[in-house]
Scaffold this active site. Structure first.
Site, PDB file in Angstrom:
ATOM      1  N   GLU A  50       0.848  -1.189   0.000  1.00 46.38           N
ATOM      2  CA  GLU A  50       0.000   0.000   0.000  1.00 46.38           C
ATOM      3  C   GLU A  50       0.885   1.239   0.000  1.00 46.38           C
ATOM      4  O   GLU A  50       1.908   1.298   0.666  1.00 46.38           O
ATOM      5  CB  GLU A  50      -0.895   0.008   1.241  1.00 46.38           C
ATOM      6  CG  GLU A  50      -1.837   1.216   1.298  1.00 46.38           C
ATOM      7  CD  GLU A  50      -2.753   1.212   2.522  1.00 46.38           C
ATOM      8  OE1 GLU A  50      -3.827   1.832   2.441  1.00 46.38           O
ATOM      9  OE2 GLU A  50      -2.395   0.591   3.547  1.00 46.38           O
ATOM     10  N   LYS A 119      -9.903   1.714  -2.687  1.00 48.48           N
ATOM     11  CA  LYS A 119     -10.150   1.243  -1.326  1.00 48.48           C
ATOM     12  C   LYS A 119     -11.591   1.543  -0.915  1.00 48.48           C
ATOM     13  O   LYS A 119     -12.047   2.684  -0.965  1.00 48.48           O
ATOM     14  CB  LYS A 119      -9.172   1.931  -0.374  1.00 48.48           C
ATOM     15  CG  LYS A 119      -9.154   1.388   1.051  1.00 48.48           C
ATOM     16  CD  LYS A 119      -8.032   2.081   1.817  1.00 48.48           C
ATOM     17  CE  LYS A 119      -7.793   1.476   3.182  1.00 48.48           C
ATOM     18  NZ  LYS A 119      -6.634   2.127   3.856  1.00 48.48           N
ATOM     19  N   CYS A 160      -5.758  -2.913   2.649  1.00 49.91           N
ATOM     20  CA  CYS A 160      -5.564  -2.672   4.072  1.00 49.91           C
ATOM     21  C   CYS A 160      -6.835  -2.848   4.903  1.00 49.91           C
ATOM     22  O   CYS A 160      -7.223  -3.959   5.223  1.00 49.91           O
ATOM     23  CB  CYS A 160      -4.956  -1.284   4.275  1.00 49.91           C
ATOM     24  SG  CYS A 160      -4.148  -1.077   5.893  1.00 49.91           S
TER      25      CYS A 160
END
Length: 286
Positions: A50, A119, A160
Site C-alpha cells: 500500500e 479502497k 488494508c
C-alpha cells in the site's frame, strides 16, 4: 490430472516489502529492480505494498496523487510487460475529478491495465492514547468489488482496512477467487494485535490463499508501518512471512491443495442458505 494441469495448478507468488521514502523517483526505481528480481526467482504474480510511491499519511496524499494513467502506473505497465507477469500495484494516491482515492492498479503480462480497485473502507480509527487516523479527511471511498483472472486462478483485491470486513472476502469467495490480496500498512498498534490474525481468519473462513504486502518499517516516519508481509494458505497456516525490513517473500500457491482442503471440510456446500446470506448490493469490478 495431466502434466499441463499439474503445472497450471501451481504458481509462485512474490510479495515485495518496499522501504518507501519521500523520494518518488527512488521509490519507483526500486520497484523496477525488485520486481525484476522477483521475476528472476519465478514470480508469476507480484504484489506491491500500500502507498508504495509516497509516504503514508493524510498530509501526503494530495502532494503525491496522480491520474491513472500517470507516471507511476506507466512504470507499472512497463515493468509487468518487461517481466511477463501479473503485477498488483499495491496502491497509490489517485486524483480523479477533484477527489482523491487510495487505488490499486493491476497490470497483465502485456502491460495492459486489467483492474483498478479503489479502497472501499476508509481507515478511520481512534484508539485513545495510541493512534488516531482519519483517511476520510482527504480520501473518498471506492464503490466496487474488484477481481481479476490469471491463467492460474481468480484473484480478489482489497486494500488494508478492507481486510477487516469479512463480508468482502466472502463475496470474493463466492465469485470464485482462490487468492485474496491486500496491500496494507498496519501500524505499530494494530499490526502486532491484528495483522496476522485477520489474514489467517480470512484464509480459514474462505478456504483460500491470502497475501498481504506492507511497506517496510521506517521508525523515523510520521506513520510507522508494522511490516511483516505475509502469505497464508487455505488451512490458515502462515507459509511465508517477512520481517520489518525491505525484502521479497515467495510462496508457491498450490490450487490442488486448496481443492483438497475444500473437499475435506466442505463448508461451501454446508452453508444454510435458507437461513442466511451475504449478498452484493452493487455489482461491478474495478
Amino acid at each position: 490430472m495431466t502434466a499441463v494441469m499439474r503445472v497450471m495448478s501451481k504458481f509462485r507468488l512474490a510479495v515485495v516489502q518496499l522501504q518507501v521514502s519521500s523520494d518518488k523517483a527512488n521509490n519507483l526505481s526500486k520497484v523496477r529492480r525488485l520486481v525484476k528480481e522477483a521475476a528472476g526467482q519465478g514470480g508469476k504474480v507480484v504484489l506491491l505494498p500500500e502507498c508504495f510511491n509516497s509516504p503514508y499519511g493524510t498530509s501526503f496524499f494530495s502532494k503525491y496523487a496522480e491520474k491513472i494513467p500517470g507516471e507511476t502506473t506507466q512504470m507499472l505497465s512497463e515493468v509487468a510487460k518487461e517481466n511477463k507477469l501479473h503485477l498488483v500495484g499495491g496502491s497509490i494516491p489517485e486524483e480523479d475529478g477533484g477527489k482523491l482515492y487510495n487505488t490499486c492498479a493491476v497490470f497483465g503480462p502485456e502491460g495492459e491495465l486489467i483492474l483498478k480497485h479503489r479502497k472501499i473502507h476508509l481507515f478511520d480509527i481512534d484508539v485513545p492514547g495510541k493512534i488516531r487516523f482519519q483517511e476520510s479527511e482527504t480520501l473518498s471511498p471506492g464503490n466496487s468489488l474488484s477481481t481479476f483472472d490469471t491463467p492460474f486462478c481468480r484473484v480478489g483485491v482489497g486494500i488494508c482496512y478492507d481486510m477487516r470486513f469479512a463480508e468482502l472476502a466472502q463475496l470474493y469467495n463466492r465469485k470464485g477467487c482462490q487468492l485474496l490480496v491486500y496491500p496494507g500498512a498496519f501500524n505499530m498498534t494494530t499490526g502486532p494485535a491484528h495483522w496476522e490474525l485477520l489474514q489467517r481468519a480470512r484464509a480459514l473462513d474462505n478456504q483460500t490463499y491470502v497475501a498481504t504486502a506492507s511497506p517496510a518499517r521506517d521508525e523515523a516516519a510520521s506513520y510507522v508501518a508494522w511490516g511483516h508481509s505475509t502469505v497464508v494458505n487455505p488451512w490458515g497456516e502462515v507459509i511465508a512471512k517477512a520481517g520489518h525490513e525491505e525484502s521479497i517473500i515467495y510462496a508457491d500457491i498450490d490450487l490442488q491443495y486448496l481443492a483438497d482442503v475444500r473437499q475435506q471440510i466442505p463448508i461451501s456446500s454446508q452453508r444454510r442458505d435458507d437461513l442466511y446470506a451475504v449478498t452484493a448490493v452493487q455489482q461491478g469490478s474495478g
